[in-house]
Design a protein around this motif. Sequence first.
Motif, mmCIF file in Angstrom:
data_model
loop_
_atom_site.group_PDB
_atom_site.id
_atom_site.type_symbol
_atom_site.label_atom_id
_atom_site.label_comp_id
_atom_site.label_asym_id
_atom_site.label_seq_id
_atom_site.Cartn_x
_atom_site.Cartn_y
_atom_site.Cartn_z
ATOM 1 N N THR A 37 1.108 -1.267 -0.491
ATOM 2 C CA THR A 37 0.401 0.723 -0.844
ATOM 3 C C THR A 37 0.969 1.259 0.081
ATOM 4 O OG1 THR A 37 -0.088 0.588 2.461
ATOM 5 C CG2 THR A 37 -1.565 -1.420 1.646
ATOM 6 N N GLN A 39 0.922 3.732 2.064
ATOM 7 C CA GLN A 39 1.141 3.822 3.809
ATOM 8 C C GLN A 39 2.921 2.832 3.939
ATOM 9 O OE1 GLN A 39 -0.715 2.464 7.159
ATOM 10 N NE2 GLN A 39 -0.090 2.723 8.060
ATOM 11 N N GLY A 43 4.472 6.404 1.542
ATOM 12 C CA GLY A 43 4.019 7.174 0.263
ATOM 13 C C GLY A 43 4.505 7.795 -0.479
ATOM 14 N N GLU A 56 -3.552 7.643 -5.117
ATOM 15 C CA GLU A 56 -3.225 7.814 -4.076
ATOM 16 C C GLU A 56 -4.892 6.082 -3.545
ATOM 17 O OE1 GLU A 56 -5.048 8.056 -0.536
ATOM 18 O OE2 GLU A 56 -6.240 9.736 -1.739
ATOM 19 N N ARG A 57 -6.241 6.361 -3.896
ATOM 20 C CA ARG A 57 -7.001 6.442 -4.124
ATOM 21 C C ARG A 57 -7.048 4.511 -4.530
ATOM 22 N NH1 ARG A 57 -11.931 9.685 -6.444
ATOM 23 N NH2 ARG A 57 -10.096 10.072 -8.195
ATOM 24 N N TYR A 59 -4.133 2.829 -3.793
ATOM 25 C CA TYR A 59 -2.894 2.203 -3.048
ATOM 26 C C TYR A 59 -2.905 2.398 -1.781
ATOM 27 C CZ TYR A 59 -0.904 3.399 -7.727
ATOM 28 O OH TYR A 59 -0.809 3.528 -8.837
ATOM 29 N N ARG A 60 -4.920 3.005 -1.237
ATOM 30 C CA ARG A 60 -4.636 3.005 0.386
ATOM 31 C C ARG A 60 -5.011 1.229 0.784
ATOM 32 N NH1 ARG A 60 -10.424 6.274 -0.555
ATOM 33 N NH2 ARG A 60 -9.557 8.312 -0.934
ATOM 34 N N TYR A 61 -5.741 0.283 0.056
ATOM 35 C CA TYR A 61 -5.225 -0.834 1.019
ATOM 36 C C TYR A 61 -4.681 -2.129 0.227
ATOM 37 C CZ TYR A 61 -9.857 1.187 2.161
ATOM 38 O OH TYR A 61 -11.003 1.813 2.508
ATOM 39 N N GLN A 69 -13.867 -5.270 3.283
ATOM 40 C CA GLN A 69 -14.267 -4.297 3.082
ATOM 41 C C GLN A 69 -15.959 -4.442 2.825
ATOM 42 O OE1 GLN A 69 -13.361 -0.983 3.971
ATOM 43 N NE2 GLN A 69 -11.781 -2.466 3.772
ATOM 44 N N GLU A 101 -16.041 5.551 -6.239
ATOM 45 C CA GLU A 101 -15.320 5.689 -4.692
ATOM 46 C C GLU A 101 -15.484 5.498 -3.772
ATOM 47 O OE1 GLU A 101 -13.123 8.968 -3.840
ATOM 48 O OE2 GLU A 101 -14.346 10.081 -5.407
#
Length: 165
Positions: A37, A39, A43, A56-57, A59-61, A69, A101
């Motif tokens: 991710t 994180q 970053g 970035e949306r 690569y959040r999970y 989810q 999204e």
Amino acid sequence: MRGLLVLLTVVSWVTGCELDHGALKIGEKAPSLKTKTLQDVGGDFSRITSYRHPDERMYRYSLNDALAQGKPVVLEFATPGHCTVCDRQLQTLKGVLTKYENEVVFLHMDQYQNPEAFKAFKVMGDPWTYVIDAGGVVRYRQAGTILYQELDGILAKVMRAGGPA
């Protein structure tokens, strides 16, 4: 038979992707695995994607977290660092992501940064698009490019029925 082989080779070359070679099929359970991710890489987009304009949306999970989810997942295998078709595909995906999204998790897997995902899905070449339902079952897959309208329609069906696209 020779003509069919020539046709398939041309299609593979034009679309920028390899032939099937045993890739995960519709109706199969998506493998749950830890992928990188944003994180995880502090970053630093260059450590997660070769895409020039990352969002970035996507690569959040990690894939395992996305599947947990309870939402449909769009999983894009694309390595734009060596594939202009992949670059265009990710641009299309960002447009669909903006529409869905809040209801769908979108993930991009770059071959250089998440090779284990390519291996788990048995993907050779790229781009490949997978739509996985809220229960973790593959409902759609596409080698090569997919248009905005196509993906939009597939997501609407999967969200409505929770079944095959």
